[in-house]
Design a protein around this motif. Structure first.
Motif, PDB file in Angstrom:
ATOM      1  N   GLY A 262      42.838  28.205  52.822  1.00  0.00           N
ATOM      2  CA  GLY A 262      43.879  28.530  51.858  1.00  0.00           C
ATOM      3  C   GLY A 262      43.360  29.486  50.813  1.00  0.00           C
ATOM      4  O   GLY A 262      42.197  29.408  50.390  1.00  0.00           O
ATOM      5  N   LEU A 263      44.208  30.409  50.384  1.00  0.00           N
ATOM      6  CA  LEU A 263      43.850  31.399  49.369  1.00  0.00           C
ATOM      7  C   LEU A 263      44.973  31.491  48.346  1.00  0.00           C
ATOM      8  O   LEU A 263      46.158  31.374  48.692  1.00  0.00           O
ATOM      9  CB  LEU A 263      43.622  32.775  49.992  1.00  0.00           C
ATOM     10  N   GLY A 264      44.606  31.726  47.112  1.00  0.00           N
ATOM     11  CA  GLY A 264      45.594  31.922  46.064  1.00  0.00           C
ATOM     12  C   GLY A 264      45.135  33.006  45.115  1.00  0.00           C
ATOM     13  O   GLY A 264      43.945  33.088  44.775  1.00  0.00           O
ATOM     14  N   PHE A 265      46.058  33.856  44.710  1.00  0.00           N
ATOM     15  CA  PHE A 265      45.762  34.930  43.768  1.00  0.00           C
ATOM     16  C   PHE A 265      46.784  34.890  42.633  1.00  0.00           C
ATOM     17  O   PHE A 265      47.954  34.577  42.850  1.00  0.00           O
ATOM     18  CB  PHE A 265      45.834  36.306  44.449  1.00  0.00           C
ATOM     19  N   GLU A 266      46.329  35.224  41.456  1.00  0.00           N
ATOM     20  CA  GLU A 266      47.216  35.322  40.303  1.00  0.00           C
ATOM     21  C   GLU A 266      47.015  36.680  39.660  1.00  0.00           C
ATOM     22  O   GLU A 266      45.919  37.006  39.167  1.00  0.00           O
ATOM     23  CB  GLU A 266      46.942  34.214  39.302  1.00  0.00           C
TER      24      GLU A 266
END
Length: 679
Positions: free
Chosen positions: A578-582
């Motif tokens: 899983g990857l998340g960017f803000e």
């Protein structure tokens, strides 16, 4: 001095400034998603109630010990330390002040932050109730739409007229709520499932959407400490008679989940269409030590009715909430249920005890078809339960228990203790014994079965923190079933154990390794009438790594299981990234998983990020790939929009699902859009 501490902690607890939804998803992953063997409807109900705290956080200056216990991840020692700090230092000025509470480590604070708040008491006093309701910042509106892009069999001409879905394949959800902790809550929820149609039918309480729910709650209005009109849940004692959906399962947390908190009446705001009351409930503070609670409910339930010469009989209740075709609509709201009850509760310092009574009446008698395992199932039109419960806190230990009896049935009892031997060592012990003829339709105590019936067992749990980085938690649960059960046509016994090692070298990184094994007997499939049991042994192994740095969030997970039964062994595995960017106002989240399972016994559940207050725990069964992408954009401080796309591709299937939900092909694509308005 207190001001300096707050300034200091403002710079040290930088993670509290992160998006609350990000932290909440981590909490849900830890507390809910570990229950991979639970029924999906049970998991969704638990998650829905957990989200109540996200949408209506607890006020740190008003929160009670019981409400802190309902969070489940705080130890008894930490709860007592918080209470002591608040008594000595006075009201908290900010959630950043949690850093000053003794034995509140960084992980605990990060977990607690999304679920609590500090309410400005001056604003509350100076505004009228109506003023607080319409005051900006206290309300939110959710508008959600989702659908499966492929056509399911129920929407095609392949289904006959009685089975074909009558509505569109779109699902709609709306929730409006205005609330302030310990003050008031007003809201409604509408939902139309895919296959259901919009219609106006007041007799069946259908006002456009198939499911409609509403409530008004007032809290701490003089001696009236709690009042609810509409849909609500009730949780008192250990849930043997009155158990809401706040109880978590064994694998969620090894210490605190064995105990149910007495949190009284709470609004039912989820889209779950069963397990709640509809009517009125109130709690009165008679004097400093004595409370009286009373409630009444009248609701129509879905059920399968059999017509006989003596009249209609309930063969089974239907809990899915689906009313998509003529067959499902035939069982829709066909029987009345009337419930009344009361609770007398006495509290003094560290001691709390109560007496609970509940009476339930059905319009039609329950007469289920008899078979080998349900000889003690409930029959008749009414049931009366009575029980007593207690809680006693001494130092860092809490003793608790409840014993109840069905007037026309048997006994049920649960008793235990949780506590902190040292600030680093927590322990729990629980004994339960639920008679095969004990009946309660709203019970939710600690148990191996889905119902508090036909079970006895003893549970031991332990959690040890070497330091702020290392923690080990384990449990061992030994249980037996005195009478027959579903897929188990003989008295039997089993056991289950779990161990989890958590390593958090910094606030940026967390790693845990987990092993769980369950030994449960069940029938051997055979063509003779002589049923024999064999021991089913299931082993689950997990490894999970999470990392957050600046705009980047990562989660890597491996899940493996093996199941042995009747001299046969199968397994299953999931590899997930899983990857998340803000980036400014935009948040992007993606999951990619490879899975392979030999059979249904090795199906894998992996928690996925979803839109605000929605739940996603897909079941991986077969051989394939699961991918998910979600975007969240904050248009302003008051408006956020979400878009989510999930795709499951199978290497070994030409048809997905079964029955009316089946899809021709090997690919399933789901889309979801949501808007959240805060005002």
């Amino acid at each position: 001095m207190k001001t300096l501490a707050i300034i200091f902690t403002f710079f040290t607890i930088t993670v509290l400034a992160q998006d609350k939804e990000t932290n909440f998803n981590r909490i849900a992953d830890e507390l809910v998603a570990n229950e991979s063997d639970e029924d999906e409807a049970v998991l969704e109900s638990r998650y829905e109630n957990l989200t109540l705290l996200l949408s209506n956080p607890l006020d740190l200056n008003k929160v009670t010990v019981e409400e802190l216990r309902q969070l489940y991840f705080l130890s008894e020692h930490q709860i007592q330390q918080f209470v002591k700090y608040r008594e000595e230092q006075g009201q908290l000025l900010s959630i950043y002040e949690l850093q000053a509470v003794p034995d509140f480590d960084q992980h605990t604070i990060n977990t607690l932050a999304p679920l609590v708040t500090v309410v400005d008491e001056g604003e509350r006093i100076n505004a009228s109730l109506l003023g607080r309701i319409i005051d900006p910042g206290n309300a939110y509106l959710i508008l959600r739409w989702d659908k499966t892009l492929e056509t399911k069999k129920g929407f095609t001409n392949a289904a006959d007229s009685l089975q074909r879905y009558v509505g569109s394949d779109h699902k709609f959800f709306t929730r409006l709520r205005s609330a302030i902790p310990f003050d008031y809550s007003i809201g409604f929820t509408f939902e139309k499932d895919a296959g259901e149609k919009f219609q106006w039918n007041p007799r069946k309480r259908k006002f456009a959407a198939d499911y409609n729910s509403a409530h008004i709650q007032l809290i701490n209005k003089g001696r009236l400490t709690n009042f609810i009109l509409g849909d609500y849940q009730a949780q008192f004692g250990q849930g043997v008679v009155l158990g809401g959906a706040f109880g978590l399962g064994k694998s969620a947390e090894t210490i605190t989940t064995v105990r149910r908190p007495t949190i009284g009446f709470m609004p039912h705001t989820s889209a779950g269409e069963s397990g709640f009351y509809r009517g009125v409930a109130a709690t009165f503070q008679v004097n400093k030590n004595l409370k009286v609670s009373a409630f009444g409910s009248h609701i129509y339930r879905d059920a399968t009715l059999n017509d006989t010469d003596a009249g209609s009989e309930i063969n089974a209740f239907q809990y899915s909430g689906f009313h998509r075709n003529a067959n499902e609509q035939r069982s829709e709201r066909v029987t009345e249920e009337v419930v009344a009850g009361s609770v007398l509760q006495y509290s003094r310092k560290s001691f709390d005890a109560g007496v609970v009574v509940q009476h339930i009446t059905f319009q039609h008698p329950i007469v289920k078809e008899r078979n080998l395992y349900n000889q003690f199932t409930f029959t008749g039109t009414e049931n009366l339960n009575g029980g007593i419960f207690y809680n006693y806190t001494v130092n860092n230990f809490c003793l608790f228990g409840e014993t109840a009896k069905s007037v026309k049935g048997g006994l049920a009892t649960v008793t235990g203790v949780i506590g902190s031997l040292t600030p680093s060592l927590d322990v729990s012990v629980l004994y339960r014994n639920y008679g095969e003829s004990y009946y309660s339709f709203y019970a939710n105590p600690f148990s191996e079965n889905t119902q508090a019936q036909n079970e006895a067992g003893i549970y031991w749990g332990i959690k040890y923190k070497w330091n702020r980085r290392w923690m080990l938690s384990s449990y061992f649960d030994l249980f037996r079933f005195p009478w027959l059960g579903f897929r188990r046509y003989a008295p039997a016994s089993g056991f289950e154990w779990l161990s989890r090692l958590t390593f958090q070298p910094s606030r940026k990184m967390s790693l845990f390794l987990q092993a769980r094994q369950a030994h449960k007997p069940r029938n051997i499939a055979q063509e003779t009438t002589q049923h024999q049991l064999a021991n089913g042994r299931k082993t689950n192994l997990w490894a999970s790594l999470t990392y957050a740095e600046g705009m980047l969030r990562m989660r890597t997970r491996i899940q493996y299981s093996t199941f042995s039964f009747d001299q046969k062994t199968s397994d299953g595995i999931v590899l997930l990234q899983g990857l998340g960017f803000e980036i400014g106002k935009l948040q992007l989240t993606a999951h990619y998983a490879l899975f392979q399972t030999d059979d249904f016994d090795n199906r894998q559940y992996v928690y996925e990020n979803d839109v605000y207050l929605a739940f996603s725990l897909p079941s991986y069964d077969g051989n394939g790939i699961r991918s998910m992408f979600m975007a969240q954009y904050s248009i302003s401080k008051t408006i956020s929009v979400y878009a989510r796309f999930a795709r499951t591709y199978y290497h070994d299937k030409e048809e997905i699902g079964s029955g009316l939900e089946s899809i021709t092909g090997n690919t399933k694509n789901d889309v979801k859009f949501q808007a959240v308005l805060r005002f």
